[in-house]
Motif scaffolding. Sequence first.
Motif, short mmCIF file in Angstrom:
data_model
loop_
_atom_site.label_atom_id
_atom_site.label_comp_id
_atom_site.label_asym_id
_atom_site.label_seq_id
_atom_site.Cartn_x
_atom_site.Cartn_y
_atom_site.Cartn_z
N SER A 17 -10.53 2.82 -2.55
CA SER A 17 -9.90 3.79 -3.43
C SER A 17 -8.43 4.01 -3.08
O SER A 17 -7.74 4.74 -3.80
CB SER A 17 -10.66 5.12 -3.37
N HIS A 18 -7.97 3.42 -2.00
CA HIS A 18 -6.57 3.54 -1.58
C HIS A 18 -5.77 2.46 -2.30
O HIS A 18 -6.10 1.28 -2.24
CB HIS A 18 -6.46 3.36 -0.07
N LEU A 19 -4.69 2.86 -2.98
CA LEU A 19 -3.91 1.93 -3.78
C LEU A 19 -3.43 0.74 -2.95
O LEU A 19 -2.84 0.91 -1.89
CB LEU A 19 -2.69 2.64 -4.38
N HIS A 20 -3.69 -0.47 -3.44
CA HIS A 20 -3.19 -1.69 -2.79
C HIS A 20 -3.00 -2.76 -3.85
O HIS A 20 -3.89 -3.02 -4.65
CB HIS A 20 -4.14 -2.16 -1.69
N GLU A 39 0.83 -1.20 0.00
CA GLU A 39 0.00 0.00 0.00
C GLU A 39 0.87 1.25 0.00
O GLU A 39 1.95 1.27 0.59
CB GLU A 39 -0.89 0.06 1.25
N SER A 40 0.38 2.29 -0.64
CA SER A 40 1.02 3.60 -0.53
C SER A 40 0.56 4.25 0.79
O SER A 40 -0.54 3.99 1.26
CB SER A 40 0.63 4.49 -1.71
N LEU A 78 -1.07 8.43 -9.04
CA LEU A 78 0.29 8.52 -8.51
C LEU A 78 1.11 9.55 -9.28
O LEU A 78 1.13 9.55 -10.52
CB LEU A 78 0.99 7.16 -8.62
N GLY A 131 -9.49 -2.92 -7.58
CA GLY A 131 -9.75 -1.61 -7.01
C GLY A 131 -11.20 -1.30 -6.79
O GLY A 131 -11.56 -0.13 -6.62
N ASP A 172 -5.04 6.61 -5.68
CA ASP A 172 -5.31 5.41 -6.46
C ASP A 172 -4.20 5.25 -7.49
O ASP A 172 -3.35 6.14 -7.67
CB ASP A 172 -6.68 5.49 -7.13
N LEU A 173 -4.21 4.14 -8.21
CA LEU A 173 -3.11 3.84 -9.12
C LEU A 173 -2.91 4.94 -10.16
O LEU A 173 -1.79 5.40 -10.38
CB LEU A 173 -3.38 2.50 -9.83
N ARG A 182 -4.07 -6.46 -8.88
CA ARG A 182 -4.65 -5.22 -8.41
C ARG A 182 -6.15 -5.24 -8.65
O ARG A 182 -6.59 -5.34 -9.80
CB ARG A 182 -4.01 -4.02 -9.11
#
Length: 264
Positions: A129-132, A81-82, A91, A125, A87-88, A123
């Motif tokens: 909404s949080h990039l993971h 995670e960031s 970035l 999504g 979201d992707l 990935r």
Amino acid sequence: MPHTPPAVPDFTQWPSFPFEGDLHVKRLDDAVPVEPPRKGEGERECTACAAPDEAYIWVGERWRVRAMDRPTGLPMVLILESRSHLDLGDLPNLLAAELGVMTVRLERAIRSLDGVARVHVNRWGDGSSHLHLWFLARPYGRLQLRGTFLSLWDSILPPISEAQWRENLALVAAWLGEFGGRPLAEPSRIQWQAPASFSDSSRQESEPVESEAGSVIEAAGETDDAVPRIPAPRTDPDLTAPETLPAPEDQTGDEGTDRPAATA
């Protein structure tokens, strides 16, 4: 005119498909005019932003890595995670370049574990909404688990032992720690026992223990609001250096350029 469900697709006959018997295709729901907000959108809380560092196995200045809250069917399931709520596609260039470095680094760390043949990177999504990004380890020699159904098999396979799971987490965290950041996962403690208690302990350990394994499907964040967490480990206040990531132009070397000099 009555609805006639289509025939099941050919992939149900693949050796990697985890189910057999009579299968039927579900009726496709009507499209909704407005999609519901994901976690972290609108009024919905972002569980990733609210999670403390102690819920992760490794943390750095801009990235964190977490695991499920209990052993999984696969040898290792981790999430990158960031720290920033992005979201992707949101970035900036710096984080986009670092994402590539972190993806390769974490894949190598997981692939270094005993019994791991491949590492799938996924990935999804739709839930948050949080990039993971998901990292799923396929067991060595288990050819039936190859391909796109690996996340389904994780829910079907019996979980690995807790001791092995914690050992694997500690090894991956230590690998990442070679490049900076703060490893937080620790292996299981050795259960020292007096010789007189060995026989009783052996009997207890031989008895099967029922447990419900955590899985990608259950804890992916796509259908469940809970954040998978591992029990909070002890932390070392001296391990506070942020991770250092090489500039993107330095990442064009051979396969071994990002490997620590000494690995666990």
